[in-house]
Scaffold this motif. Structure first.
Motif, PDB file in Angstrom:
ATOM      1  N   VAL A   1      87.601 -31.220  43.651  1.00 37.56           N
ATOM      2  CA  VAL A   1      87.937 -30.891  44.378  1.00 37.56           C
ATOM      3  C   VAL A   1      88.433 -28.995  44.282  1.00 37.56           C
ATOM      4  CG1 VAL A   1      90.300 -30.731  46.687  1.00 37.56           C
ATOM      5  CG2 VAL A   1      89.465 -32.510  45.121  1.00 37.56           C
TER       6      VAL A   1
ATOM      7  N   LYS B   1      85.388 -22.063  45.106  1.00 37.75           N
ATOM      8  CA  LYS B   1      84.358 -23.094  45.014  1.00 37.75           C
ATOM      9  C   LYS B   1      83.478 -22.904  44.254  1.00 37.75           C
ATOM     10  CE  LYS B   1      84.462 -25.890  49.391  1.00 37.75           C
ATOM     11  NZ  LYS B   1      85.846 -25.698  49.562  1.00 37.75           N
TER      12      LYS B   1
ATOM     13  N   ALA C   1      83.335 -30.394  51.920  1.00 37.27           N
ATOM     14  CA  ALA C   1      82.793 -29.479  51.663  1.00 37.27           C
ATOM     15  C   ALA C   1      82.523 -29.335  49.594  1.00 37.27           C
ATOM     16  CB  ALA C   1      83.281 -27.798  52.046  1.00 37.27           C
TER      17      ALA C   1
ATOM     18  N   SER D   1      86.720 -33.675  54.477  1.00 38.37           N
ATOM     19  CA  SER D   1      87.646 -31.823  54.008  1.00 38.37           C
ATOM     20  C   SER D   1      89.132 -32.207  54.120  1.00 38.37           C
ATOM     21  CB  SER D   1      86.718 -31.427  54.985  1.00 38.37           C
ATOM     22  OG  SER D   1      87.088 -29.610  54.482  1.00 38.37           O
ATOM     23  N   GLY D   2      89.187 -31.581  52.535  1.00 34.41           N
ATOM     24  CA  GLY D   2      90.707 -31.368  52.332  1.00 34.41           C
ATOM     25  C   GLY D   2      91.897 -31.767  53.478  1.00 34.41           C
ATOM     26  N   SER D   3      91.168 -30.964  53.905  1.00 35.98           N
ATOM     27  CA  SER D   3      92.019 -30.133  55.213  1.00 35.98           C
ATOM     28  C   SER D   3      92.436 -30.430  56.014  1.00 35.98           C
ATOM     29  CB  SER D   3      92.302 -28.511  55.410  1.00 35.98           C
ATOM     30  OG  SER D   3      90.403 -28.600  55.930  1.00 35.98           O
TER      31      SER D   3
ATOM     32  N   PHE E   1      90.858 -29.848  40.474  1.00 36.09           N
ATOM     33  CA  PHE E   1      90.939 -29.274  41.750  1.00 36.09           C
ATOM     34  C   PHE E   1      92.082 -27.945  41.433  1.00 36.09           C
ATOM     35  CE2 PHE E   1      94.915 -30.038  44.886  1.00 36.09           C
ATOM     36  CZ  PHE E   1      93.406 -28.896  46.294  1.00 36.09           C
TER      37      PHE E   1
ATOM     38  N   SER F   1      97.350 -26.596  54.664  1.00 36.80           N
ATOM     39  CA  SER F   1      96.785 -27.738  53.950  1.00 36.80           C
ATOM     40  C   SER F   1      97.903 -27.588  52.535  1.00 36.80           C
ATOM     41  CB  SER F   1      95.564 -28.188  53.680  1.00 36.80           C
ATOM     42  OG  SER F   1      95.335 -27.269  52.216  1.00 36.80           O
TER      43      SER F   1
HETATM   44  O1  13P Z   1      90.355 -28.648  51.575  1.00 36.05           O
HETATM   45  C1  13P Z   1      90.748 -29.323  50.039  1.00 36.05           C
HETATM   46  C2  13P Z   1      91.358 -28.922  49.024  1.00 36.05           C
HETATM   47  O2  13P Z   1      92.585 -28.601  49.926  1.00 36.05           O
HETATM   48  C3  13P Z   1      88.911 -28.916  50.068  1.00 36.05           C
HETATM   49  O3  13P Z   1      88.135 -29.827  51.403  1.00 36.05           O
HETATM   50  P1  13P Z   1      86.320 -28.874  50.904  1.00 36.05           P
HETATM   51  O4  13P Z   1      86.341 -29.557  49.584  1.00 36.05           O
HETATM   52  O5  13P Z   1      86.118 -30.044  51.787  1.00 36.05           O
HETATM   53  O6  13P Z   1      86.301 -27.847  51.533  1.00 36.05           O
END
Ligand code: 13P
Length: 164
Positions: A12, A18, A42, A60-62, A83, A93
């Motif tokens: 994550v 990223k 993502a 997605s995380g959020s 993470f 989030s």
């Molecule tokens: O929001 C995130 C971690 O809190 C990651 O989500 P994505 O990988 O979808 O961007």
């Protein structure tokens, strides 16, 4: 050839992290290829594209993905959480981020939140071998009992606890 004990690894990363995660994952592609990868949407799309490895993706995380990963941890389906959260951004989030990290602690899985820790983690011989982690027994130790047993000791020991 030695067989490796396959782990389920969740990846994550927040947006500004990223690039960092993908660089790290590319560098460690050979190691990661021997394990099963999970990711938020993502992050997972990027890992699939850049590493050309299969990834089981959640939302997605959020949008609930952080909770989905947390649920998988509590179901024993994730062995390791990588993470890369962004320490310089405040995000809507944040409560779910904290909850995910808390569940990782509660279930005593290895959690790496930056590249240096992730480097140490992937280079551990335990990654490819069978590892029986200690399972916290929170049922046997209710919160009140836990704090009583910690803090009913002498002041001296209480001070010691605060320094560790
Ligand atoms: O929001 C995130 C971690 O809190 C990651 O989500 P994505 O990988 O979808 O961007």
């Amino acid at each position: 050839m030695d067989t490796i004990d396959k782990k389920n690894i969740a990846l994550v990363a927040h947006d500004y992290k990223k690039k960092d995660l993908i660089e790290w994952a590319l560098f460690n592609k050979g190691v990661l290829a021997g394990h099963s990868l999970f990711a938020t949407e993502a992050t997972g799309n990027l890992v699939e594209k850049e590493l050309n490895l299969p990834v089981t993706k959640v939302k997605s995380g959020s949008m609930g993905g952080n909770q989905q990963i947390a649920t998988k941890i509590s179901e024993g389906e994730i062995d390791i959480l990588i993470f890369f959260w962004d320490p310089l951004a405040q995000l809507p989030s944040d409560p779910e981020v904290k909850a995910l990290l808390r569940i990782g602690m509660a279930w005593n899985i290895p959690v790496a939140c930056n590249r240096a820790t992730a480097d140490f983690l992937v280079s551990s011989p335990l990654l490819n071998s069978s590892y029986q982690k200690q399972q916290p027994d929170y049922k046997a130790q209710g919160k009140e009992n836990l704090s009583e047993s910690f803090f009913s000791d002498t002041d001296e020991n209480y001070g010691l606890l605060l320094t560790i």
